[in-house]
Design an enzyme around this catalytic site. Structure first.
Site, PDB file in Angstrom:
ATOM      1  N   GLU A   1     -20.232  21.561 -27.126  1.00  0.00           N
ATOM      2  CA  GLU A   1     -20.395  22.850 -26.449  1.00  0.00           C
ATOM      3  C   GLU A   1     -21.738  22.940 -25.726  1.00  0.00           C
ATOM      4  O   GLU A   1     -22.373  23.996 -25.684  1.00  0.00           O
ATOM      5  CB  GLU A   1     -20.249  23.998 -27.458  1.00  0.00           C
ATOM      6  CG  GLU A   1     -18.867  24.041 -28.084  1.00  0.00           C
ATOM      7  CD  GLU A   1     -18.705  25.162 -29.092  1.00  0.00           C
ATOM      8  OE1 GLU A   1     -19.624  26.007 -29.226  1.00  0.00           O
ATOM      9  OE2 GLU A   1     -17.666  25.200 -29.757  1.00  0.00           O
ATOM     10  N   CYS A   2     -22.156  21.841 -25.151  1.00  0.00           N
ATOM     11  CA  CYS A   2     -23.454  21.742 -24.488  1.00  0.00           C
ATOM     12  C   CYS A   2     -23.239  21.653 -22.974  1.00  0.00           C
ATOM     13  O   CYS A   2     -22.195  21.201 -22.516  1.00  0.00           O
ATOM     14  CB  CYS A   2     -24.159  20.478 -25.009  1.00  0.00           C
ATOM     15  SG  CYS A   2     -25.735  20.096 -24.254  1.00  0.00           S
ATOM     16  N   ALA A   3     -24.239  22.052 -22.221  1.00  0.00           N
ATOM     17  CA  ALA A   3     -24.154  21.918 -20.762  1.00  0.00           C
ATOM     18  C   ALA A   3     -23.995  20.448 -20.358  1.00  0.00           C
ATOM     19  O   ALA A   3     -23.455  20.144 -19.298  1.00  0.00           O
ATOM     20  CB  ALA A   3     -25.399  22.514 -20.105  1.00  0.00           C
ATOM     21  N   PHE A   4     -24.439  19.525 -21.231  1.00  0.00           N
ATOM     22  CA  PHE A   4     -24.333  18.096 -20.941  1.00  0.00           C
ATOM     23  C   PHE A   4     -23.021  17.469 -21.449  1.00  0.00           C
ATOM     24  O   PHE A   4     -22.798  16.280 -21.253  1.00  0.00           O
ATOM     25  CB  PHE A   4     -25.522  17.330 -21.543  1.00  0.00           C
ATOM     26  CG  PHE A   4     -26.848  17.737 -20.974  1.00  0.00           C
ATOM     27  CD1 PHE A   4     -27.105  17.642 -19.614  1.00  0.00           C
ATOM     28  CD2 PHE A   4     -27.858  18.214 -21.795  1.00  0.00           C
ATOM     29  CE1 PHE A   4     -28.332  18.010 -19.090  1.00  0.00           C
ATOM     30  CE2 PHE A   4     -29.093  18.596 -21.282  1.00  0.00           C
ATOM     31  CZ  PHE A   4     -29.331  18.492 -19.918  1.00  0.00           C
ATOM     32  N   THR A   5     -22.169  18.260 -22.101  1.00  0.00           N
ATOM     33  CA  THR A   5     -20.919  17.737 -22.663  1.00  0.00           C
ATOM     34  C   THR A   5     -20.084  16.966 -21.635  1.00  0.00           C
ATOM     35  O   THR A   5     -19.480  15.948 -21.991  1.00  0.00           O
ATOM     36  CB  THR A   5     -20.105  18.874 -23.322  1.00  0.00           C
ATOM     37  OG1 THR A   5     -20.898  19.434 -24.377  1.00  0.00           O
ATOM     38  CG2 THR A   5     -18.785  18.380 -23.883  1.00  0.00           C
TER      39      THR A   5
END
Length: 161
Positions: A36-40
């Site tokens: 659930e990360c912007a980098f996912t």
């Protein structure tokens, strides 16, 4: 503290213990991941790099971690399912671990000691990447903002050595 990455073990997402010595002679890209990360979306690039170079000796190892903004809240089974369904991930995923603090997994203790970052021997955020050569030496640490595609040239060079 371990002298060699190959002395360590880690538990795969399915509960099986994996000896890192099984990866001797391979180039490794070890990444702490989160769903659930912007980098996912980097999962896509990691899978593409894995598909492109697996036959030449690359292994991508994903270590889910929930220490940054509670961005990996799921169970190991939910993480595996999310990665397969959304990004087609078939590189090895390990059980959720900690990468900082008193409960830091031995693999990340080793990696951080070999390649300190901006914050010294801490991991700053999800999707920090470590590139390891065929002898198990940490060659370079990459920031979360460095996409897998930007590491491709360095991976190719290590595979040719």
């Amino acid at each position: 503290m371990s002298e060699s990455l190959y002395e360590l073990t880690a538990t795969l997402n399915n509960g099986k213990e994996k000896y890192l010595s099984d990866y001797k002679g391979k180039v490794l890209l070890i990444v702490n991941t989160a769903s659930e990360c912007a980098f996912t979306p980097q999962y896509k690039g990691l899978q593409e790099i894995y598909d492109k170079h697996k036959a030449s000796g690359l292994e991508v190892l994903g270590f889910p971690c929930d220490q940054f903004g509670h961005q990996e809240p799921g169970s190991d089974k939910e993480i595996q399912s999310f990665c397969q369904v959304n990004y087609g991930v078939n590189f090895p995923l390990f059980k959720k671990i900690e990468v900082n603090g008193d409960k830091t997994h031995p693999v990340f203790q080793f990696l951080k000691n070999q390649a300190p970052g901006i914050l010294g021997k801490s991991i700053r955020w999800n999707f920090t990447k470590f590139l390891i050569d065929k002898q198990g030496k940490v060659v370079k640490r990459f920031a979360p903002t460095t996409t897998p595609e930007k590491i491709d040239k360095e991976i190719k060079e290590l595979l040719l050595k």
